[in-house]
Scaffold this motif. Sequence first.
Motif, mmCIF file in Angstrom:
data_model
loop_
_atom_site.group_PDB
_atom_site.id
_atom_site.type_symbol
_atom_site.label_atom_id
_atom_site.label_comp_id
_atom_site.label_asym_id
_atom_site.label_seq_id
_atom_site.Cartn_x
_atom_site.Cartn_y
_atom_site.Cartn_z
ATOM 1 N N ASN A 1 0.571 -14.294 -10.453
ATOM 2 C CA ASN A 1 -0.378 -14.864 -9.310
ATOM 3 C C ASN A 1 0.680 -15.563 -8.279
ATOM 4 O O ASN A 1 0.340 -15.300 -7.008
ATOM 5 C CB ASN A 1 -1.300 -15.863 -9.628
ATOM 6 C CG ASN A 1 -2.418 -15.379 -10.550
ATOM 7 O OD1 ASN A 1 -2.898 -16.193 -11.353
ATOM 8 N ND2 ASN A 1 -2.797 -13.966 -10.329
ATOM 9 N N ALA A 2 1.537 -16.164 -8.588
ATOM 10 C CA ALA A 2 2.711 -16.958 -7.868
ATOM 11 C C ALA A 2 3.646 -15.761 -6.982
ATOM 12 O O ALA A 2 4.233 -16.276 -6.068
ATOM 13 C CB ALA A 2 3.679 -17.908 -8.540
ATOM 14 N N LEU A 3 3.561 -14.799 -7.371
ATOM 15 C CA LEU A 3 4.402 -13.596 -7.038
ATOM 16 C C LEU A 3 3.468 -12.728 -6.046
ATOM 17 O O LEU A 3 4.052 -11.854 -5.610
ATOM 18 C CB LEU A 3 5.029 -12.547 -8.147
ATOM 19 C CG LEU A 3 6.188 -13.194 -8.919
ATOM 20 C CD1 LEU A 3 6.598 -12.572 -10.188
ATOM 21 C CD2 LEU A 3 7.345 -13.445 -7.838
ATOM 22 N N GLY A 4 2.215 -13.218 -5.673
ATOM 23 C CA GLY A 4 1.434 -12.454 -4.838
ATOM 24 C C GLY A 4 0.486 -11.494 -5.035
ATOM 25 O O GLY A 4 0.122 -10.767 -4.377
ATOM 26 N N TRP A 5 0.145 -11.515 -6.446
ATOM 27 C CA TRP A 5 -0.745 -10.609 -6.732
ATOM 28 C C TRP A 5 -1.995 -11.218 -7.646
ATOM 29 O O TRP A 5 -1.724 -12.261 -8.557
ATOM 30 C CB TRP A 5 -0.129 -9.629 -7.843
ATOM 31 C CG TRP A 5 -1.304 -8.493 -8.356
ATOM 32 C CD1 TRP A 5 -1.561 -7.463 -7.817
ATOM 33 C CD2 TRP A 5 -2.144 -8.513 -9.677
ATOM 34 N NE1 TRP A 5 -2.561 -7.043 -8.768
ATOM 35 C CE2 TRP A 5 -2.943 -7.701 -9.615
ATOM 36 C CE3 TRP A 5 -2.212 -9.797 -10.474
ATOM 37 C CZ2 TRP A 5 -3.865 -7.299 -10.622
ATOM 38 C CZ3 TRP A 5 -3.091 -9.618 -11.593
ATOM 39 C CH2 TRP A 5 -3.962 -8.347 -11.690
ATOM 40 N N ARG A 6 -3.230 -10.772 -7.363
ATOM 41 C CA ARG A 6 -4.531 -11.382 -8.144
ATOM 42 C C ARG A 6 -5.303 -10.076 -8.384
ATOM 43 O O ARG A 6 -5.384 -9.156 -7.650
ATOM 44 C CB ARG A 6 -5.031 -12.252 -7.509
ATOM 45 C CG ARG A 6 -4.331 -13.776 -7.336
ATOM 46 C CD ARG A 6 -5.341 -14.780 -6.645
ATOM 47 N NE ARG A 6 -4.672 -16.049 -6.889
ATOM 48 C CZ ARG A 6 -4.805 -16.924 -7.919
ATOM 49 N NH1 ARG A 6 -5.270 -16.606 -9.283
ATOM 50 N NH2 ARG A 6 -3.984 -18.136 -7.988
ATOM 51 N N ALA A 7 -6.115 -10.116 -9.398
ATOM 52 C CA ALA A 7 -7.073 -9.168 -9.467
ATOM 53 C C ALA A 7 -8.359 -9.292 -8.524
ATOM 54 O O ALA A 7 -8.629 -10.340 -7.980
ATOM 55 C CB ALA A 7 -7.842 -9.343 -11.209
ATOM 56 N N GLN A 8 -8.813 -7.786 -8.398
ATOM 57 C CA GLN A 8 -9.655 -7.859 -7.403
ATOM 58 C C GLN A 8 -11.240 -7.446 -7.751
ATOM 59 O O GLN A 8 -12.186 -7.870 -7.293
ATOM 60 C CB GLN A 8 -9.440 -6.912 -6.111
ATOM 61 C CG GLN A 8 -8.214 -7.212 -5.552
ATOM 62 C CD GLN A 8 -8.035 -8.555 -4.725
ATOM 63 O OE1 GLN A 8 -8.984 -8.748 -3.837
ATOM 64 N NE2 GLN A 8 -7.147 -9.428 -4.901
ATOM 65 N N MET A 9 -11.319 -6.666 -9.040
ATOM 66 C CA MET A 9 -12.570 -6.109 -9.359
ATOM 67 C C MET A 9 -13.113 -6.992 -10.390
ATOM 68 O O MET A 9 -12.648 -7.277 -11.476
ATOM 69 C CB MET A 9 -12.139 -4.685 -9.980
ATOM 70 C CG MET A 9 -13.514 -4.010 -10.357
ATOM 71 S SD MET A 9 -14.736 -3.590 -9.145
ATOM 72 C CE MET A 9 -13.567 -1.989 -8.310
#
Length: 327
Positions: free
Chosen positions: A298-306
């Motif tokens: 998450n700190a690296l710029g990614w989060r789940a969307q679905m």
Amino acid sequence: MIPSPKIYVAGHRGMVGSAIVRHLLAQGQPAERIVGRTHAELDLTDQSAVRGFFTQEKPDQVYLAAAKVGGIHANNTYPAQFIYENLMIEANIIDAAFRNGVRKLLFLGSSCIYPKLAAQPMCEEALLTGTLEATNEPYAIAKIAGIKLCESYNRQYGESYGIDYRSVMPTNLYGPGDNYHPENSHVIPALIRRFHEAKLGRAPSVAIWGTGTPRREFLYVDDMAAASVHVMNLPADIYHQHTRPMQSHINVGYGEDVTIAELARSVAEVVGYEGEITFDPSKPDGTSRKLMDSSRLNALGWRAQMGLEVGLKNAYRDFLQNCAAHP
């Protein structure tokens, strides 16, 4: 102009591999620069064949999504196949990639690498700190070996050859392209099939393995594909700021979990099954809880969307289109 990298997706027809291909194409990767081989075309447990493939194709990047996978029943029934085939696949591909100048490789593991009693949510440092869950220990050991292969090649050859092999550890995956086998599938596709067949057969009740109390986290496969491409393309200095020295693996999760009982009710609702749901405590539960700590990713710029509700609807639609008519 700098040409697009030549990318080999091992397991390109599987649930995760096909999602990675979809994501790469959506991002503008030319189809002719994505390489895949079916099992009939290339046996990944055959070292000579794998080396020959890499010598011929010379990919720039590798997504190692090929694996022998299955649920509790399959892991319990075929432990020798699970450990042997997965060890051979990852060892052959990682070594052949190195021998043919591949600098960027992403190995896809599993949350089952962590100890059965790991503190929740499970962080990357929990690896090798306790006893594994017995029902899938052979598979977990193979996946741990894959992580250590990446770390060992980085450690020995990273500086001199410029390689950076990374590993992503997803939570339980589901979605289009899943395996709906009545005995060897994971929990969501197994529930989809059982409730669908119970609805058609007007069964008054459906019995679910275990007590229904274990908690599980589920990630939609296209979110996993997006995370994989994101991790692959992160600059080395940024990626390694968020990992321990020489660590190759990072967690990929949704961030929330549900009980198996809650999941069963959600699947039944999506499928349209209105009968009774019961539980069979004589069957194994597996680990009581498996929630990933994905704060580093998450700190690296990614989060789940679905979300799970919409994801289950998509998964059932995929089942109806591709599996229901061909059991």
